[in-house]
Each structure stands twice: as structure tokens, then as C-alpha cells.
Design a protein around this motif. Sequence first.
Motif, mmCIF file in Angstrom:
data_model
loop_
_atom_site.group_PDB
_atom_site.id
_atom_site.type_symbol
_atom_site.label_atom_id
_atom_site.label_comp_id
_atom_site.label_asym_id
_atom_site.label_seq_id
_atom_site.Cartn_x
_atom_site.Cartn_y
_atom_site.Cartn_z
ATOM 1 N N ASN A 49 0.827 -1.207 0.000
ATOM 2 C CA ASN A 49 0.000 0.000 0.000
ATOM 3 C C ASN A 49 0.865 1.262 0.000
ATOM 4 O OD1 ASN A 49 -2.331 -1.495 0.014
ATOM 5 N ND2 ASN A 49 -2.616 -1.376 2.217
ATOM 6 N N GLU A 50 1.885 1.258 0.831
ATOM 7 C CA GLU A 50 2.784 2.416 0.915
ATOM 8 C C GLU A 50 3.506 2.635 -0.413
ATOM 9 O OE1 GLU A 50 6.682 3.775 3.462
ATOM 10 O OE2 GLU A 50 5.207 2.474 4.434
ATOM 11 N N THR A 51 3.935 1.557 -1.041
ATOM 12 C CA THR A 51 4.609 1.654 -2.341
ATOM 13 C C THR A 51 3.657 2.206 -3.396
ATOM 14 O OG1 THR A 51 6.039 -0.203 -1.777
ATOM 15 C CG2 THR A 51 5.841 0.344 -4.099
ATOM 16 N N ALA A 52 2.425 1.726 -3.389
ATOM 17 C CA ALA A 52 1.433 2.219 -4.353
ATOM 18 C C ALA A 52 1.174 3.703 -4.138
ATOM 19 C CB ALA A 52 0.136 1.422 -4.220
ATOM 20 N N VAL A 53 1.077 4.126 -2.892
ATOM 21 C CA VAL A 53 0.855 5.544 -2.594
ATOM 22 C C VAL A 53 2.043 6.371 -3.067
ATOM 23 C CG1 VAL A 53 0.678 7.208 -0.699
ATOM 24 C CG2 VAL A 53 -0.743 5.162 -0.691
ATOM 25 N N ARG A 54 3.247 5.901 -2.804
ATOM 26 C CA ARG A 54 4.444 6.648 -3.231
ATOM 27 C C ARG A 54 4.543 6.723 -4.752
ATOM 28 N NH1 ARG A 54 9.317 5.136 0.976
ATOM 29 N NH2 ARG A 54 8.274 5.974 2.811
ATOM 30 N N LEU A 55 4.227 5.620 -5.432
ATOM 31 C CA LEU A 55 4.246 5.634 -6.898
ATOM 32 C C LEU A 55 3.205 6.603 -7.455
ATOM 33 C CD1 LEU A 55 4.774 1.865 -7.776
ATOM 34 C CD2 LEU A 55 6.381 3.742 -8.109
ATOM 35 N N ALA A 56 2.036 6.602 -6.863
ATOM 36 C CA ALA A 56 0.989 7.525 -7.314
ATOM 37 C C ALA A 56 1.422 8.974 -7.082
ATOM 38 C CB ALA A 56 -0.327 7.235 -6.578
ATOM 39 N N GLU A 57 2.031 9.234 -5.942
ATOM 40 C CA GLU A 57 2.516 10.585 -5.638
ATOM 41 C C GLU A 57 3.622 10.985 -6.610
ATOM 42 O OE1 GLU A 57 2.918 14.247 -3.886
ATOM 43 O OE2 GLU A 57 1.341 12.777 -3.574
ATOM 44 N N ALA A 58 4.526 10.074 -6.915
ATOM 45 C CA ALA A 58 5.604 10.370 -7.865
ATOM 46 C C ALA A 58 5.039 10.640 -9.256
ATOM 47 C CB ALA A 58 6.603 9.213 -7.910
ATOM 48 N N ASP A 59 4.040 9.864 -9.651
ATOM 49 C CA ASP A 59 3.409 10.075 -10.956
ATOM 50 C C ASP A 59 2.702 11.425 -10.998
ATOM 51 O OD1 ASP A 59 2.678 9.223 -13.574
ATOM 52 O OD2 ASP A 59 0.661 8.794 -12.821
ATOM 53 N N ARG A 60 2.005 11.759 -9.931
ATOM 54 C CA ARG A 60 1.308 13.049 -9.856
ATOM 55 C C ARG A 60 2.303 14.196 -9.929
ATOM 56 N NH1 ARG A 60 0.553 16.963 -6.686
ATOM 57 N NH2 ARG A 60 1.620 16.040 -4.929
ATOM 58 N N ARG A 61 3.408 14.065 -9.226
ATOM 59 C CA ARG A 61 4.437 15.117 -9.223
ATOM 60 C C ARG A 61 5.072 15.239 -10.607
ATOM 61 N NH1 ARG A 61 6.040 19.794 -8.474
ATOM 62 N NH2 ARG A 61 8.205 20.089 -7.913
ATOM 63 N N ALA A 62 5.292 14.103 -11.267
ATOM 64 C CA ALA A 62 5.860 14.141 -12.620
ATOM 65 C C ALA A 62 4.915 14.871 -13.574
ATOM 66 C CB ALA A 62 6.135 12.723 -13.114
ATOM 67 N N GLN A 63 3.624 14.585 -13.468
ATOM 68 C CA GLN A 63 2.648 15.269 -14.315
ATOM 69 C C GLN A 63 2.625 16.771 -14.024
ATOM 70 O OE1 GLN A 63 0.984 14.099 -16.881
ATOM 71 N NE2 GLN A 63 1.972 12.135 -16.575
ATOM 72 N N GLN A 64 2.741 17.119 -12.753
ATOM 73 C CA GLN A 64 2.761 18.528 -12.366
ATOM 74 C C GLN A 64 3.995 19.226 -12.947
ATOM 75 O OE1 GLN A 64 2.887 19.072 -8.129
ATOM 76 N NE2 GLN A 64 2.590 21.269 -8.257
ATOM 77 N N ILE A 65 5.139 18.568 -12.887
ATOM 78 C CA ILE A 65 6.375 19.142 -13.444
ATOM 79 C C ILE A 65 6.234 19.324 -14.950
ATOM 80 C CG2 ILE A 65 8.804 18.633 -13.905
ATOM 81 C CD1 ILE A 65 8.914 17.371 -11.081
ATOM 82 N N ILE A 66 5.637 18.339 -15.614
ATOM 83 C CA ILE A 66 5.436 18.431 -17.065
ATOM 84 C C ILE A 66 4.525 19.610 -17.393
ATOM 85 C CG2 ILE A 66 4.341 17.276 -19.034
ATOM 86 C CD1 ILE A 66 5.431 14.619 -17.848
ATOM 87 N N GLU A 67 3.440 19.766 -16.641
ATOM 88 C CA GLU A 67 2.512 20.870 -16.884
ATOM 89 C C GLU A 67 3.192 22.216 -16.659
ATOM 90 O OE1 GLU A 67 -0.529 20.842 -18.233
ATOM 91 O OE2 GLU A 67 -0.214 18.699 -18.501
ATOM 92 N N GLU A 68 3.994 22.315 -15.603
ATOM 93 C CA GLU A 68 4.713 23.567 -15.336
ATOM 94 C C GLU A 68 5.691 23.876 -16.471
ATOM 95 O OE1 GLU A 68 6.520 22.984 -11.520
ATOM 96 O OE2 GLU A 68 4.627 23.235 -10.438
ATOM 97 N N ALA A 69 6.370 22.844 -16.961
ATOM 98 C CA ALA A 69 7.315 23.051 -18.063
ATOM 99 C C ALA A 69 6.580 23.500 -19.322
ATOM 100 C CB ALA A 69 8.100 21.767 -18.329
ATOM 101 N N LYS A 70 5.402 22.913 -19.589
ATOM 102 C CA LYS A 70 4.614 23.315 -20.749
ATOM 103 C C LYS A 70 4.189 24.779 -20.628
ATOM 104 C CE LYS A 70 2.589 18.864 -22.046
ATOM 105 N NZ LYS A 70 1.320 18.092 -22.100
ATOM 106 N N GLU A 71 3.753 25.171 -19.424
ATOM 107 C CA GLU A 71 3.328 26.554 -19.209
ATOM 108 C C GLU A 71 4.490 27.517 -19.418
ATOM 109 O OE1 GLU A 71 1.551 26.714 -15.336
ATOM 110 O OE2 GLU A 71 -0.117 25.430 -15.921
#
Length: 135
Positions: A49-71
Amino acid sequence: MKFVWPPITKALDERAQKVADGLAAADKARTELAAANERVEQELANSRNETAVRLAEADRRAQQIIEEAKERATAEAGKIITAAKADAEQQVVQAREALREQVAALAIKGAEQILRKEVDASVHADLLARLKTEL
């Protein structure tokens, strides 16, 4: 019998006690093993469960970084386009001014050739300046 039987019964009783103690220890060990297995399964589930949460958080952060870079890229592209448009407009204005200067010079040459007899630069300078602004 009196002398032989009591040591034999004592030995059998001791043996029975040892077997009973061994069986009790085996039951206790089996119970402890089951509890340990249960704890291990619980820890594995928690880790998953902890690994799944961390992976989801890492994926969310990666998407956020991509969106910021696009902006940032979009904003930078807008700035570059605006600067290029301003530069192009400035070049157009400069080209028009240069063209006006050339047309005015050609008009003066033409007027000089037509009016070779009498050209007074001071009198006609005003007319030529007005012609230049009209062009």
C-alpha cells in the motif's frame, strides 16, 4: 514387582510428561508461527500500500512538473513571438522611412530635371518636406 515396577512407572510417567511437554511446545510453536505469518502478511500488505501511494505521488508530481514546463515553454514562446512581431514591425517602419527617403530623392531629381532652369532649394524645401510626409 515391588522393586521393579515403581522405577518403570516412574520412567513411563517421565516419558509421558516429556511427550506432553513436547506436544505443548509444538502447539505453542505452531501458534507463534501462525501469528508471525499473519504479522508478515500484514507488513507486506502495508508495504504494498505504501509503495502504491508513493508511486501515485511520484506520478502526480511528474505530471505537475510536465505541466509547469509546458506553461513556461508556452509563456516563453509567446514572449519570443511578441518580440519577433515588434522587431518585424520596426523593420517595416524603417523600410517605409527608407522608401520615403528614396522616393523623395527621386522626386527631387525628377523635379530638378524638369525645372532645370530655375530651382531654388530654399523655396522648394517646404514643398518637398510636405511631399515626404504625405508619402
